[in-house]
Design a protein around this motif. Structure first.
Motif, PDB file in Angstrom:
ATOM      1  N   THR A   1      20.073  16.273  51.036  1.00 22.22           N
ATOM      2  CA  THR A   1      21.069  17.242  50.613  1.00 22.22           C
ATOM      3  C   THR A   1      20.825  18.568  51.304  1.00 22.22           C
ATOM      4  O   THR A   1      19.731  18.854  51.786  1.00 22.22           O
ATOM      5  N   LEU A   2      21.850  19.402  51.339  1.00 21.62           N
ATOM      6  CA  LEU A   2      21.700  20.703  51.980  1.00 21.62           C
ATOM      7  C   LEU A   2      20.714  21.579  51.225  1.00 21.62           C
ATOM      8  O   LEU A   2      20.045  22.421  51.824  1.00 21.62           O
ATOM      9  N   GLU A   3      20.620  21.400  49.909  1.00 23.29           N
ATOM     10  CA  GLU A   3      19.645  22.168  49.151  1.00 23.29           C
ATOM     11  C   GLU A   3      18.233  21.835  49.614  1.00 23.29           C
ATOM     12  O   GLU A   3      17.364  22.701  49.663  1.00 23.29           O
ATOM     13  N   GLN A   4      18.014  20.582  49.975  1.00 21.34           N
ATOM     14  CA  GLN A   4      16.719  20.172  50.506  1.00 21.34           C
ATOM     15  C   GLN A   4      16.456  20.849  51.847  1.00 21.34           C
ATOM     16  O   GLN A   4      15.303  21.062  52.222  1.00 21.34           O
ATOM     17  N   GLN A   5      17.517  21.217  52.563  1.00 17.33           N
ATOM     18  CA  GLN A   5      17.375  21.810  53.889  1.00 17.33           C
ATOM     19  C   GLN A   5      17.299  23.329  53.848  1.00 17.33           C
ATOM     20  O   GLN A   5      17.409  23.980  54.896  1.00 17.33           O
ATOM     21  N   ARG A   6      17.104  23.910  52.668  1.00 18.94           N
ATOM     22  CA  ARG A   6      16.996  25.369  52.550  1.00 18.94           C
ATOM     23  C   ARG A   6      15.974  25.947  53.538  1.00 18.94           C
ATOM     24  O   ARG A   6      16.276  26.923  54.248  1.00 18.94           O
TER      25      ARG A   6
END
Length: 737
Positions: free
Chosen positions: A490-495
């Motif tokens: 997820t994009l949150e994981q890619q913060r």
């Protein structure tokens, strides 16, 4: 009845009469008790009849008699256990209320003695603690004798049970139930060192409690056989951890308020410089700053106590505001399983001025400029003080629609930063704060690391931020509990990835910036949008970029992050494209990227056209693969004409690309576009068609390619640009080598 003893006969006879004549049964038992006063069965039968009849007064007297005369009988302690369980239970059912009423009929002295005796019968630490806690609550005078010893017993049991987290049943009983009784009883004399120890334990518990992840906790412990923390005597103490706190009955109400109340009471007892009345976090911080200003030597014996006041007051304000900030920008860390999901937010360097600072070569004519639609963006900014050692203000821009409480979020971030600075401003404060953090193992707190990273980014310490981001990526790696919360990919994981790109960009490390951006693009899903509808409304741009507004909070969504990534890439290639050295590849990449958010980048595009005119030719084979902007196509078509300078353009795709269009699609193209375009060819009007003049001596393949490209103008531009980033990854990186 033959063969029964006299006592047994009388008891049996009374039991037979209970159903039909309770009074007769009582008479038989009174007679039996008179004859055999030392027989336990007779008295217990009398008690059972009164209890079943719910006669509280008489049942209470009989229970007291059994307690005094037959203390060794297991049945008596079983009955007392049922009653004390009712006293600890919040249930309002009829049976529980009767048992409480029965206990209330006993004299206070007897109640106290009964609870003490019941405590001695408990061998399980938690059962004994709960029983003793019941005694302390009902008889505050016993706190002096038993309060501190109970607290120490719970803390020792926590160590002996080797609990992994401070959020466990032993600490919960101590912090939430025992500690308030101890510190609020002025008759309990406690040394300052013990008060600070208890404050430390309470702060560690409450902070870990409010910042725990319900999802990770349930996955770590499993969902089976989950106990209720508020009734831990049901199971062995080894299994008693706080996992049951996700249940409504086990929730701790207002944990932060409880913690600050403990801070206030401890401060009063340790003779801190306290203020009356409720104060905001900003007021508390201001008070601590004043205290540091007036008391420079905290090691002085007379002022040593104020060091603890500054450390713990500022520390709690710090963690409270960090929690408020993180719970707003990455709420999934603290959400329960049934909480509606919220979009996370990420702090980044502002790259929105990538379209500005365009200086056209003097004396060069740009054949037209389009009128830019102007509108003011809805933004919030934090007008912060000058950064220490930097001499300038840093502003954080945020769209009001991205957060429901932008002012509160920015204020929490500001207060937390100021707390951090204060705690590190004096060596003695720094040393004590570091000691507390070390004992709490704060280096494993993902939510705190996110804040510290954002704070470092805010301070402009990009190299330090990159190190912190690598640490952050490790904390939320594929095998961490956080990974299970937010989901892989997820994009949150890619913060950390997007923030790394932002930091490398701020350092001028453009190839590393591009690497991180292109890596992130593999996780981005291009927003679905009807481009034709969007083109009906002119793009909106800020008339001027805010001076100093060099940070922004963006949602971790493809819709928000993909445009930001495109801005970063444009900024990386812009400098290379417009240097004195010729670099058609970089210039072509810039032209492709300028299509996004058109016409914000129109001036920069016109500068690119101006450079092509100066060069006299331009080579970019990917032009027809990714350029679909009608205005750009018009400009390049014009460059091939006599009026446009007859610029030599090597932008045609491979031969196979030209004939890829089927006869059907080409027929549709001729039907839909050529009738519109041909009238413009016949006139001198060069404003609305891409084919003006190119049929006069132009090559047929260029004309066909341009006509085909017009049919792509309605394509989803974000999908086109996403394909550009994915397919041209090697070319993009090589261009920045």
């Amino acid at each position: 009845m033959a063969g029964l003893g006299d006592c047994e006969f009388l008891v049996r006879r009374a039991r037979e009469l209970v159903k039909d004549d309770v009074c007769a049964a009582r008479s038989w038992l009174i007679t039996a008790r008179t004859l055999y006063p030392q027989d336990f069965n007779i008295q217990y039968e009398m008690y059972s009849i009164e209890r079943n009849a719910e006669r509280t007064a008489s049942a209470g007297r009989l229970l007291y008699d059994m307690f005094v005369n037959f203390p060794e009988q297991p049945v008596v302690w079983r009955e007392i256990g049922v009653i004390t369980a009712a006293l600890r239970n919040d249930s309002q059912d009829k049976q529980t209320q009767f048992l409480r009423g029965l206990f209330e009929t006993l004299p206070g002295r007897v109640q106290c003695e009964m609870l003490l005796k019941a405590t001695e019968q408990c061998f399980n630490t938690l059962e004994r603690a709960e029983m003793l806690l019941l005694l302390l609550r009902r008889f505050p005078e016993t706190v002096v004798q038993h309060g501190v010893s109970l607290g120490e017993t719970l803390l020792e049991a926590e160590n002996m049970e080797d609990q992994e987290s401070p959020v466990n049943c032993f600490r919960k009983l101590f912090v939430c139930d025992v500690l308030p009784l101890i510190i609020n009883n002025l008759d309990v004399r406690l040394p300052a060192s013990l008060l600070y120890k208890y404050l430390n334990k309470a702060a560690e518990f409450y902070i870990n409690y409010v910042t725990r992840s319900p999802q990770a906790e349930s996955q770590r412990q499993g969902t089976q056989d989950t106990p209720d923390l508020l009734s831990p005597t049901k199971r062995s103490s080894q299994k008693y951890i706080i996992e049951g706190l996700t249940e409504k009955s086990s929730q701790i109400v207002d944990p932060w308020e409880r913690l600050f109340n403990i801070l206030s009471v401890v401060g009063m007892r340790c003779e801190w410089q306290m203020d009356k009345g409720t104060r905001s976090f900003g007021d508390i911080l201001h008070r601590m700053k004043d205290l540091c200003r007036y008391i420079s030597n905290f090691e002085n014996e007379a002022h040593a106590k104020y060091k603890n006041q500054v450390v713990y007051s500022t520390l709690l304000v710090f963690f409270k505001n960090v929690f408020q900030y993180i719970s707003s920008i990455q709420p999934s860390l603290f959400q329960g399983p049934n909480t509606p999901s919220q979009v996370p937010i990420v702090l980044l360097e502002d790259a929105s001025n990538v379209y500005s600072e365009v200086e056209l070569a003097p004396g060069k004519h740009i054949h037209k400029r389009r009128k830019l639609a102007e509108s003011r963006e809805k933004t919030m900014s934090s007008d912060d003080e000058d950064l220490s050692g930097k001499g300038r203000s840093r502003h954080i821009v945020i769209n009001k629609n991205d957060l429901t409480n932008p002012n509160e979020v920015l204020e929490s971030f500001k207060i937390a930063r100021e707390c951090w600075d204060l705690l590190h401003s004096i060596e003695s404060l720094d040393k004590e704060f570091s000691r507390v953090c070390l004992s709490w193992k704060t280096d494993t707190w993902l939510w705190l690391r996110i804040f510290l990273t954002d704070m470092i980014i805010y301070q402009g310490q990009q190299k330090k931020a990159i190190t912190s981001l690598h640490h952050l990526a490790a904390l939320q790696g594929p095998h961490s509990p956080t990974q299970q919360i937010i989901g892989q990919g997820t994009l949150e994981q890619q913060r950390p990835l997007i923030q790394l790109a932002s930091c490398h960009f701020a350092l001028g490390e453009y190839r590393l910036t591009c690497e991180k951006v292109l890596e992130l693009m593999s996780c981005v899903v291009p927003p679905t949008q009807d481009v034709s509808k969007i083109r009906e409304e002119p793009s909106k741009v800020k008339p001027k970029s805010r001076k100093g507004s060099d940070l922004k909070l963006l949602p971790c969504t493809s819709k928000a992050l993909m445009p930001y990534c495109l801005q970063l890439m444009l900024a990386c290639f812009k400098l290379r494209a417009f240097t004195d050295n010729r670099d058609d590849m970089a210039l072509g990449h810039v032209i492709v990227l300028l299509q996004h958010d058109w016409p914000k980048g129109e001036n920069l595009f016109l500068k690119a056209i101006n450079k092509i005119c100066q060069q006299g030719n331009f080579q970019y084979e990917n032009f027809f693969n990714y350029v679909t902007n009608i205005d750009m196509l018009e400009e390049f078509a014009y460059l091939r004409t006599q009026e446009g300078g007859k610029i030599h353009l090597e932008i045609l795709p491979n031969q196979g690309v030209l004939i890829k269009t089927s006869s059907t699609s080409l027929g549709l193209l001729q039907q839909e576009f050529l009738p519109v375009l041909q009238p413009s060819i016949a006139t001198a009007d060069r404003h609305h068609t891409v084919t003006r003049g190119i049929t006069k001596g132009a090559k047929e393949d260029f004309r066909l390619a341009m006509e085909r490209q017009v049919s792509r103008c309605a394509e989803n531009l974000m999908i086109v640009l996403h394909h550009f980033c994915i397919n041209e990854k090697m070319s993009l990186l090589q261009c920045l080598t």
